[in-house]
Each structure stands twice: as C-alpha cells, then as structure tokens.
Write a protein that holds these residues in place. Structure first.
Motif, PDB file in Angstrom:
ATOM      1  N   MET A   1       0.834  -1.206   0.000  1.00  7.37           N
ATOM      2  CA  MET A   1       0.000   0.000   0.000  1.00  7.37           C
ATOM      3  C   MET A   1       0.867   1.253   0.000  1.00  7.37           C
ATOM      4  O   MET A   1       0.681   2.185   0.787  1.00  7.37           O
ATOM      5  N   ARG A   2       1.841   1.271  -0.924  1.00  2.30           N
ATOM      6  CA  ARG A   2       2.748   2.396  -1.087  1.00  2.30           C
ATOM      7  C   ARG A   2       2.686   2.876  -2.525  1.00  2.30           C
ATOM      8  O   ARG A   2       2.482   2.089  -3.462  1.00  2.30           O
ATOM      9  N   ALA A   3       2.843   4.176  -2.694  1.00  4.81           N
ATOM     10  CA  ALA A   3       2.914   4.776  -4.019  1.00  4.81           C
ATOM     11  C   ALA A   3       4.187   5.599  -4.092  1.00  4.81           C
ATOM     12  O   ALA A   3       4.735   6.010  -3.070  1.00  4.81           O
ATOM     13  N   GLY A   4       4.673   5.834  -5.302  1.00  2.57           N
ATOM     14  CA  GLY A   4       5.885   6.632  -5.446  1.00  2.57           C
ATOM     15  C   GLY A   4       6.226   6.847  -6.894  1.00  2.57           C
ATOM     16  O   GLY A   4       5.515   6.413  -7.801  1.00  2.57           O
ATOM     17  N   GLY A   5       7.365   7.522  -7.093  1.00  6.49           N
ATOM     18  CA  GLY A   5       7.808   7.795  -8.441  1.00  6.49           C
ATOM     19  C   GLY A   5       8.737   8.992  -8.468  1.00  6.49           C
ATOM     20  O   GLY A   5       9.429   9.294  -7.496  1.00  6.49           O
ATOM     21  N   PHE A   6       8.725   9.694  -9.609  1.00  5.52           N
ATOM     22  CA  PHE A   6       9.537  10.888  -9.840  1.00  5.52           C
ATOM     23  C   PHE A   6       8.600  12.090  -9.842  1.00  5.52           C
ATOM     24  O   PHE A   6       7.601  12.104 -10.562  1.00  5.52           O
ATOM     25  N   SER A   7       8.911  13.105  -9.049  1.00  4.32           N
ATOM     26  CA  SER A   7       8.004  14.253  -8.902  1.00  4.32           C
ATOM     27  C   SER A   7       8.466  15.496  -9.645  1.00  4.32           C
ATOM     28  O   SER A   7       7.880  16.571  -9.473  1.00  4.32           O
ATOM     29  N   GLY A   8       9.515  15.388 -10.450  1.00  2.70           N
ATOM     30  CA  GLY A   8       9.984  16.543 -11.212  1.00  2.70           C
ATOM     31  C   GLY A   8      11.417  16.885 -10.921  1.00  2.70           C
ATOM     32  O   GLY A   8      12.138  17.394 -11.781  1.00  2.70           O
ATOM     33  N   CYS A   9      11.837  16.609  -9.685  1.00  3.14           N
ATOM     34  CA  CYS A   9      13.219  16.839  -9.272  1.00  3.14           C
ATOM     35  C   CYS A   9      13.729  15.669  -8.453  1.00  3.14           C
ATOM     36  O   CYS A   9      14.840  15.205  -8.647  1.00  3.14           O
ATOM     37  N   ASN A  10      12.909  15.193  -7.536  1.00  5.71           N
ATOM     38  CA  ASN A  10      13.284  14.134  -6.613  1.00  5.71           C
ATOM     39  C   ASN A  10      12.416  12.899  -6.786  1.00  5.71           C
ATOM     40  O   ASN A  10      11.349  12.949  -7.387  1.00  5.71           O
ATOM     41  N   ARG A  11      12.865  11.780  -6.214  1.00  5.59           N
ATOM     42  CA  ARG A  11      12.051  10.590  -6.064  1.00  5.59           C
ATOM     43  C   ARG A  11      11.208  10.749  -4.804  1.00  5.59           C
ATOM     44  O   ARG A  11      11.661  11.334  -3.816  1.00  5.59           O
ATOM     45  N   TYR A  12       9.986  10.253  -4.815  1.00  2.59           N
ATOM     46  CA  TYR A  12       9.090  10.372  -3.668  1.00  2.59           C
ATOM     47  C   TYR A  12       8.427   9.032  -3.385  1.00  2.59           C
ATOM     48  O   TYR A  12       8.318   8.177  -4.264  1.00  2.59           O
ATOM     49  N   THR A  13       7.975   8.848  -2.155  1.00  6.58           N
ATOM     50  CA  THR A  13       7.248   7.644  -1.784  1.00  6.58           C
ATOM     51  C   THR A  13       6.383   7.933  -0.562  1.00  6.58           C
ATOM     52  O   THR A  13       6.717   8.801   0.247  1.00  6.58           O
ATOM     53  N   GLY A  14       5.286   7.206  -0.445  1.00  5.03           N
ATOM     54  CA  GLY A  14       4.389   7.373   0.697  1.00  5.03           C
ATOM     55  C   GLY A  14       3.231   6.397   0.594  1.00  5.03           C
ATOM     56  O   GLY A  14       3.041   5.734  -0.435  1.00  5.03           O
ATOM     57  N   GLY A  15       2.456   6.303   1.645  1.00  2.48           N
ATOM     58  CA  GLY A  15       1.331   5.385   1.666  1.00  2.48           C
ATOM     59  C   GLY A  15       0.121   5.921   0.924  1.00  2.48           C
ATOM     60  O   GLY A  15       0.021   7.108   0.621  1.00  2.48           O
ATOM     61  N   TYR A  16      -0.797   5.021   0.623  1.00  2.00           N
ATOM     62  CA  TYR A  16      -2.081   5.429   0.058  1.00  2.00           C
ATOM     63  C   TYR A  16      -3.166   4.517   0.587  1.00  2.00           C
ATOM     64  O   TYR A  16      -2.902   3.446   1.129  1.00  2.00           O
ATOM     65  N   SER A  17      -4.409   4.961   0.452  1.00  6.24           N
ATOM     66  CA  SER A  17      -5.556   4.222   0.974  1.00  6.24           C
ATOM     67  C   SER A  17      -6.657   4.172  -0.069  1.00  6.24           C
ATOM     68  O   SER A  17      -6.868   5.140  -0.807  1.00  6.24           O
ATOM     69  N   ARG A  18      -7.360   3.025  -0.138  1.00  8.49           N
ATOM     70  CA  ARG A  18      -8.527   2.883  -0.987  1.00  8.49           C
ATOM     71  C   ARG A  18      -9.796   2.775  -0.150  1.00  8.49           C
ATOM     72  O   ARG A  18     -10.848   2.418  -0.662  1.00  8.49           O
ATOM     73  N   ASP A  19      -9.719   3.068   1.138  1.00  5.66           N
ATOM     74  CA  ASP A  19     -10.878   2.954   2.019  1.00  5.66           C
ATOM     75  C   ASP A  19     -11.877   4.066   1.743  1.00  5.66           C
ATOM     76  O   ASP A  19     -11.521   5.146   1.274  1.00  5.66           O
ATOM     77  N   GLY A  20     -13.124   3.810   2.100  1.00  2.00           N
ATOM     78  CA  GLY A  20     -14.160   4.825   1.997  1.00  2.00           C
ATOM     79  C   GLY A  20     -14.931   4.732   0.699  1.00  2.00           C
ATOM     80  O   GLY A  20     -14.843   3.768  -0.053  1.00  2.00           O
ATOM     81  N   ALA A  21     -15.706   5.777   0.442  1.00  6.69           N
ATOM     82  CA  ALA A  21     -16.551   5.824  -0.750  1.00  6.69           C
ATOM     83  C   ALA A  21     -16.367   7.161  -1.438  1.00  6.69           C
ATOM     84  O   ALA A  21     -15.996   8.153  -0.830  1.00  6.69           O
ATOM     85  N   SER A  22     -16.627   7.169  -2.724  1.00  8.03           N
ATOM     86  CA  SER A  22     -16.500   8.388  -3.508  1.00  8.03           C
ATOM     87  C   SER A  22     -17.730   8.544  -4.379  1.00  8.03           C
ATOM     88  O   SER A  22     -18.274   7.560  -4.888  1.00  8.03           O
ATOM     89  N   GLY A  23     -18.167   9.795  -4.547  1.00 13.66           N
ATOM     90  CA  GLY A  23     -19.310  10.053  -5.400  1.00 13.66           C
ATOM     91  C   GLY A  23     -19.008   9.809  -6.856  1.00 13.66           C
ATOM     92  O   GLY A  23     -19.911   9.629  -7.667  1.00 13.66           O
TER      93      GLY A  23
ATOM     94  N   LEU B   1       7.268  22.289 -10.828  1.00 12.41           N
ATOM     95  CA  LEU B   1       6.429  21.131 -11.136  1.00 12.41           C
ATOM     96  C   LEU B   1       6.302  20.242  -9.910  1.00 12.41           C
ATOM     97  O   LEU B   1       5.198  19.779  -9.572  1.00 12.41           O
ATOM     98  N   GLU B   2       7.406  19.978  -9.244  1.00  9.47           N
ATOM     99  CA  GLU B   2       7.397  19.108  -8.070  1.00  9.47           C
ATOM    100  C   GLU B   2       6.502  19.671  -6.971  1.00  9.47           C
ATOM    101  O   GLU B   2       5.722  18.925  -6.356  1.00  9.47           O
ATOM    102  N   ARG B   3       6.594  20.958  -6.722  1.00  9.66           N
ATOM    103  CA  ARG B   3       5.765  21.568  -5.677  1.00  9.66           C
ATOM    104  C   ARG B   3       4.284  21.403  -6.004  1.00  9.66           C
ATOM    105  O   ARG B   3       3.488  20.982  -5.153  1.00  9.66           O
ATOM    106  N   GLU B   4       3.878  21.717  -7.226  1.00  3.88           N
ATOM    107  CA  GLU B   4       2.474  21.618  -7.616  1.00  3.88           C
ATOM    108  C   GLU B   4       2.009  20.167  -7.650  1.00  3.88           C
ATOM    109  O   GLU B   4       0.876  19.862  -7.254  1.00  3.88           O
ATOM    110  N   TYR B   5       2.871  19.285  -8.091  1.00  2.00           N
ATOM    111  CA  TYR B   5       2.510  17.869  -8.214  1.00  2.00           C
ATOM    112  C   TYR B   5       2.265  17.246  -6.840  1.00  2.00           C
ATOM    113  O   TYR B   5       1.245  16.583  -6.621  1.00  2.00           O
ATOM    114  N   LEU B   6       3.174  17.461  -5.901  1.00  2.00           N
ATOM    115  CA  LEU B   6       3.011  16.882  -4.563  1.00  2.00           C
ATOM    116  C   LEU B   6       1.827  17.510  -3.828  1.00  2.00           C
ATOM    117  O   LEU B   6       1.127  16.833  -3.071  1.00  2.00           O
ATOM    118  N   GLN B   7       1.594  18.792  -4.056  1.00  2.00           N
ATOM    119  CA  GLN B   7       0.425  19.441  -3.459  1.00  2.00           C
ATOM    120  C   GLN B   7      -0.858  18.827  -4.016  1.00  2.00           C
ATOM    121  O   GLN B   7      -1.828  18.604  -3.276  1.00  2.00           O
TER     122      GLN B   7
END
Length: 266
Positions: free
Chosen positions: A185-207, A230-236
């Motif tokens: 349950m981890r996501a990551g990749g290249f954000s424009g300048c640096n490599r990034y990684t962090g958790g993600y969740s599929r819980d809940g419901a969406s309209g 790009l990195e700042r806007e992408y991570l935000q």
C-alpha cells in the motif's frame, strides 16, 4: 432521533459509562482516566434501511485524528466485529488518553463491509468526545465499492496534465510519474526533481470513481534548476486527491468532482 432512543438504550444495556466530557469541536476529554491511562468511547452504529446484513459482514469503527486538512486522517484506535441480527450494533473503543491533544481535532468513522466490498459508510463528522453513548449513522453506498488495487498496479503512470493544463516536464526532460505497490500500500515515483514515496488508501466511498487518498510523501533532497515548480504543484495535488477513474490506459485523479491530474500508462 427521539424515536430511536428505545432501541438504543436496549442495545447499550450493560455498557459502563466512562464519564467523558462533551467537546463540541472534537477536542480532548477532560474527565479523569483509569489507572492504566486508557479510556473508552461507547456507542452504536446503525442505518435506516430496512434490511439485514449478509453473513460475514463486518462493522468497523475508527477513532481518527483529522487535524491536518492536507493529510490523511491518522487512526488512533480501531474496533471491528461481525455482528448478528439487526442494528444498532454496540461498540466500545479503548484508546490511550495520554495521546489525546486538546489542540487537535478528532472524529469517529464507521464502515460496514463484506469482504472487499464497502456497503455502508459514515459521511458526517462524529465528535467522539460528545459524551457516551455516541450514535453513528452510516449511509448505504449506492453501488458496492470493490476495493481492488490490481488495476492500478504493474504500470508506470506518466503525468500528462496538471490542474487542467499540459504538465511541464521535470529535470532532465523526464515527466513526473506514479506507481502503486498494492501489497505494501505504497505509491511513489519521480516528482519533477526528486524521487518520492508514501502510503495510500482505498478505504471509503466516492461520489465519482474509486476512493483514493495519498498519505504524506517523503522524498530525496536534491536541488534542481529545472522541475522544482512542477514538483511543488505535483506533490500538493497528490495531497488533495480523493478518488480516481480509469479509462483504458488513461488514469485521472480527482479532488471531489474536479479532475486535478491525468496520466497515461507507459
């Protein structure tokens, strides 16, 4: 909810009153705790539909810290059960009173699931410290949500648009990208300048689409002349995501009803 008081009292018979002080804004209770530093929240989960749950359905209640609007809720305590019969379903959550900060904001969230299918979820703010018993209404999901992640895995998703505009390329003329690891349950990749990684969740419901939320991302600390904006806007953007949709090799990330980024599979 006066017409429900009779069965609520019946369902809660035998639960001990812990004396939490009501806090309308979700702040910490001020009542004294037990000698072991643990305290309890007692209540019931119920729904209004005239239906019985299928065998094996599970009711889960979480005590969450929702203080940060730009980050995933932090789960402090969880209780789950496979109930029998009709609602209401009583619950008791024990939590470490020393971990409650009066400056923070807390909430209860309840779901009812059958295997990987989400059937009911709470949609409104529930103050956990309003005083026992706490009543948590869950709403039926219009269509059962399959919590599968395989459709996102095994692909490298290349960023195409960001905030409705063609996305700039990052340092070295490389596009930002996104990859999912469903086992961890981890996501990551290249954000424009640096490599990034962090958790993600599929819980809940969406309209719209499948529910998806990213936890705070950690990254490498390189300084780049290109790709920093790009990195700042992408991570935000990742921090605001609530759902996704898939159409063939196209992935869209949504914040509420708004598409905030699109990707294509490599």
């Amino acid at each position: 909810m006066m017409h429900q008081r009779g069965w609520l009292r019946s369902a809660l018979m035998g639960l001990a009153v812990t004396g939490l002080v009501a806090c309308g804004d979700g702040a910490a209770p001020t009542a004294p705790t037990g000698v072991d530093g643990m305290d309890k929240i007692e209540g019931v989960v119920f729904y209004r539909e005239r239906m019985m749950l299928p065998p094996g359905a599970e009711v889960e209640v979480q005590l969450q810290d929702i203080s940060r609007a730009d980050a995933m809720a932090r789960v402090l305590a969880t209780v789950s059960q496979v109930p029998g019969g009709a609602p209401p379903y009583p619950f008791v959550i024990e939590y470490d009173a020393a971990g409650i900060d009066p400056r923070m904001r807390y909430a209860l969230r309840a779901t009812i699931s059958l295997g990987d299918q989400l059937m009911f979820t709470s949609n409104e703010y529930i103050d956990p410290f309003q005083g026992n018993p706490v009543e948590v209404l869950v709403q039926r999901v219009a269509e059962p949500v399959q919590r599968e992640t395989a459709v996102l895995e095994g692909r490298r998703w290349l960023l195409e648009t960001l905030a409705g505009k063609p996305a700039a390329r990052g340092a070295g003329d490389v596009p930002a990208d996104l990859q999912f690891d469903g086992d961890a349950m981890r996501a990551g990749g290249f954000s424009g300048c640096n490599r990034y990684t962090g958790g993600y969740s599929r819980d809940g419901a969406s309209g719209r689409g499948g529910a998806l939320a990213f936890k705070p991302m950690a990254g490498t600390l390189m300084a780049c002349q290109e790709g920093a904006e790009l990195e700042r806007e992408y991570l935000q953007m990742l921090g605001a995501v609530t759902a996704f949709t898939l159409e063939g090799d196209r992935l869209s990330l949504l914040a509420g009803p708004e598409v905030v980024a699109t990707f294509r599979a490599e």
